[in-house]
Motif scaffolding. Structure first.
Motif, PDB file in Angstrom:
ATOM      1  N   TYR A 122      45.977  37.624  37.235  1.00  0.00           N
ATOM      2  CA  TYR A 122      45.960  38.477  36.043  1.00  0.00           C
ATOM      3  C   TYR A 122      47.365  38.692  35.499  1.00  0.00           C
ATOM      4  CZ  TYR A 122      46.388  43.118  33.918  1.00  0.00           C
ATOM      5  OH  TYR A 122      46.749  44.169  33.129  1.00  0.00           O
ATOM      6  N   VAL A 123      48.294  39.072  36.363  1.00  0.00           N
ATOM      7  CA  VAL A 123      49.624  39.426  35.884  1.00  0.00           C
ATOM      8  C   VAL A 123      50.395  38.177  35.443  1.00  0.00           C
ATOM      9  CG1 VAL A 123      51.068  39.420  37.977  1.00  0.00           C
ATOM     10  CG2 VAL A 123      51.343  41.194  36.291  1.00  0.00           C
ATOM     11  N   MET A 143      39.050  37.038  39.249  1.00  0.00           N
ATOM     12  CA  MET A 143      40.500  36.803  39.272  1.00  0.00           C
ATOM     13  C   MET A 143      41.160  37.767  40.251  1.00  0.00           C
ATOM     14  SD  MET A 143      41.237  36.434  35.207  1.00  0.00           S
ATOM     15  CE  MET A 143      42.954  36.050  35.243  1.00  0.00           C
ATOM     16  N   LEU A 203      36.084  41.611  38.220  1.00  0.00           N
ATOM     17  CA  LEU A 203      34.667  41.269  38.096  1.00  0.00           C
ATOM     18  C   LEU A 203      34.489  39.795  37.779  1.00  0.00           C
ATOM     19  CD1 LEU A 203      33.415  44.386  36.143  1.00  0.00           C
ATOM     20  CD2 LEU A 203      32.800  43.762  38.454  1.00  0.00           C
ATOM     21  N   ALA A 204      35.442  39.225  37.032  1.00  0.00           N
ATOM     22  CA  ALA A 204      35.333  37.806  36.695  1.00  0.00           C
ATOM     23  C   ALA A 204      35.779  36.918  37.852  1.00  0.00           C
ATOM     24  CB  ALA A 204      36.168  37.514  35.449  1.00  0.00           C
ATOM     25  N   TYR A 225      44.872  39.873  41.314  1.00  0.00           N
ATOM     26  CA  TYR A 225      45.912  40.538  40.537  1.00  0.00           C
ATOM     27  C   TYR A 225      47.010  39.559  40.149  1.00  0.00           C
ATOM     28  CZ  TYR A 225      49.675  43.553  39.106  1.00  0.00           C
ATOM     29  OH  TYR A 225      50.684  44.119  38.377  1.00  0.00           O
ATOM     30  N   PHE A 243      38.029  44.431  34.695  1.00  0.00           N
ATOM     31  CA  PHE A 243      37.244  43.313  34.178  1.00  0.00           C
ATOM     32  C   PHE A 243      37.676  41.996  34.810  1.00  0.00           C
ATOM     33  CE2 PHE A 243      40.399  41.280  31.491  1.00  0.00           C
ATOM     34  CZ  PHE A 243      41.314  42.277  31.237  1.00  0.00           C
ATOM     35  N   TRP A 244      38.973  41.875  35.151  1.00  0.00           N
ATOM     36  CA  TRP A 244      39.428  40.608  35.726  1.00  0.00           C
ATOM     37  C   TRP A 244      38.970  40.451  37.170  1.00  0.00           C
ATOM     38  CZ3 TRP A 244      42.905  42.163  39.454  1.00  0.00           C
ATOM     39  CH2 TRP A 244      43.616  43.344  39.204  1.00  0.00           C
ATOM     40  N   LYS A 260      33.087  37.492  44.248  1.00  0.00           N
ATOM     41  CA  LYS A 260      32.956  38.167  42.953  1.00  0.00           C
ATOM     42  C   LYS A 260      32.485  39.589  43.220  1.00  0.00           C
ATOM     43  CE  LYS A 260      31.844  36.191  39.136  1.00  0.00           C
ATOM     44  NZ  LYS A 260      31.361  35.386  38.005  1.00  0.00           N
ATOM     45  N   GLY A 301      31.341  37.277  31.351  1.00  0.00           N
ATOM     46  CA  GLY A 301      31.637  37.440  32.772  1.00  0.00           C
ATOM     47  C   GLY A 301      32.390  36.282  33.390  1.00  0.00           C
ATOM     48  N   SER A 302      32.783  35.298  32.567  1.00  0.00           N
ATOM     49  CA  SER A 302      33.492  34.146  33.125  1.00  0.00           C
ATOM     50  C   SER A 302      34.995  34.406  33.152  1.00  0.00           C
ATOM     51  CB  SER A 302      33.208  32.914  32.272  1.00  0.00           C
ATOM     52  OG  SER A 302      33.785  33.091  30.987  1.00  0.00           O
ATOM     53  N   ILE A 329      42.629  39.343  28.514  1.00  0.00           N
ATOM     54  CA  ILE A 329      44.038  39.607  28.867  1.00  0.00           C
ATOM     55  C   ILE A 329      44.938  39.274  27.685  1.00  0.00           C
ATOM     56  CG2 ILE A 329      45.931  38.918  30.385  1.00  0.00           C
ATOM     57  CD1 ILE A 329      43.755  38.267  32.511  1.00  0.00           C
ATOM     58  N   ALA A 388      37.646  36.574  30.660  1.00  0.00           N
ATOM     59  CA  ALA A 388      38.633  37.528  31.206  1.00  0.00           C
ATOM     60  C   ALA A 388      40.033  37.155  30.737  1.00  0.00           C
ATOM     61  CB  ALA A 388      38.560  37.544  32.725  1.00  0.00           C
TER      62      ALA A 388
END
Lengths: 82, 246
Positions: A30-31, A25, A22-23, A27, A19-20, A12, B220-221, B229, B225
């Motif tokens: 995320y995508v 995740m 930091l959580a 890339y 933000f993703w 982490k 923050g979890s 998105i 997130a």
């Protein structure tokens, strides 16, 4: 097949970043989440065509001491990896 | 590079980059030595008093110093200045050449490769302009664009095939755009949908559900997130079809 370090989470980050990250995740996560969000917002028939692209199915079995265990058919993410 | 030499003359010679400068130093030294030799010979051949000898020495030394200074100012400095400006100009030209793309297609078109994991939408298509939704802002790419790598955000990708024609629009959730030196742009996205295929009711309900999930998620979890998105992508989808979701 499961690897030994499959249970380890990516580190982490606390430095200024998205933000993703930091959580925790990546890339790709995320995508792919953004892409699935777009797929959910589609009209038919484009929606069913897009959902069919992510369908999968395979037979999984665990080997122990050189012998193959029982085969199970996996079709969902929740059943995968068990 | 440390100059391991205690000889001032040698150091001066090594410090001169151009061979012309080194030759100039030799010339100056020769002039200096020849003047000294002339003075010695002249003084030894003609019978003169010590006072006038000293006077002559001083005059000749001064003349030599003036000549050295004149040579230094007129030749060395100008040469050094010239070489510096020449070097910087040529290096500047090289840098400009390296960054400027020069191979535009017929009539100022660019090559577009727009690929998805399951489909190649355009491969080697000659288009006029592509408007890309970059993460740091929207930008347009035409022929001879500077090479660029940009991460995309959820937004509308517009492809203008010919000058003045209506742009062909695709909504993309993200991806990357790479513009190369030869006016080729590669755009890779996980998905691309036509704006007509977007359901406004589904977008609105997805947006509301994402807002609720964000409010109830732990700070923050991963769940928060993911909700963030969903909020961002649904808002972008709404903007693409004319809704303004807040």
């Amino acid at each position: 097949a499961r690897r030994k370090d499959d249970d380890k989470q990516p580190p982490k980050m606390s430095t200024p970043t998205t933000f993703w990250r930091l959580a925790g995740m990546s890339y790709m996560q995320y995508v792919n989440r953004a892409a699935s969000c777009v797929t959910k917002a589609l009209k038919e028939p484009a929606k069913s065509k897009a959902l069919a692209r992510s369908d999968f199915s395979y037979n999984a079995s665990v080997w122990e001491a050189g012998t193959q265990g029982t085969k199970t058919n996996v079709t969902t993410f929740s059943a995968a990896g068990k | 590079v440390e100059l391991v030499t205690h000889n001032m003359y040698e150091r001066r010679r090594l410090a001169c980059r151009m061979p012309m400068q080194k030759w100039m130093i030799n010339v100056r030294v020769c002039i200096y030595i020849s003047m000294l030799v002339y003075m010695y010979v002249h003084c030894s051949l003609s019978p003169v008093s010590p006072v006038s000898l000293v006077h002559r020495l001083i005059v000749i030394h001064t003349a030599v110093a003036v000549a050295q200074a004149a040579l230094h100012l007129t030749t060395q400095n100008r040469m050094m200045m010239l070489s510096r400006s020449v070097l910087s100009a040529s290096s500047r030209r090289l840098a400009v050449k390296a960054f400027m793309s020069t191979e535009a297609g017929a009539a100022g078109t660019m090559t577009l490769n727009f690929n998805l994991p399951h489909e190649s939408v355009y491969s080697g298509a000659q288009v006029k302009q592509v408007i890309v939704p970059g993460a740091e802002g929207e930008f347009g790419v035409t022929a001879d664009h500077v090479p660029l790598v940009a991460q995309l955000k959820a937004g509308v990708l517009q492809i203008i095939h010919e000058e003045g024609s209506e742009p062909e629009k695709y909504f993309v959730p993200g991806g990357f755009s790479l513009t190369h030196e030869n006016s080729t742009t590669d755009i890779s996205c996980p998905n691309a949908v036509k704006l007509d295929d977007i359901d406004s009711a589904a977008v609105t309900s997805g947006f509301e559900a994402a807002k609720a999930a964000y409010a109830s998620a732990e700070a923050g979890s991963v769940a928060q997130a993911e909700a963030q998105i969903d909020i961002d992508v649904n808002r972008a989808l709404g903007n693409a079809i004319g809704l303004s979701l807040v």
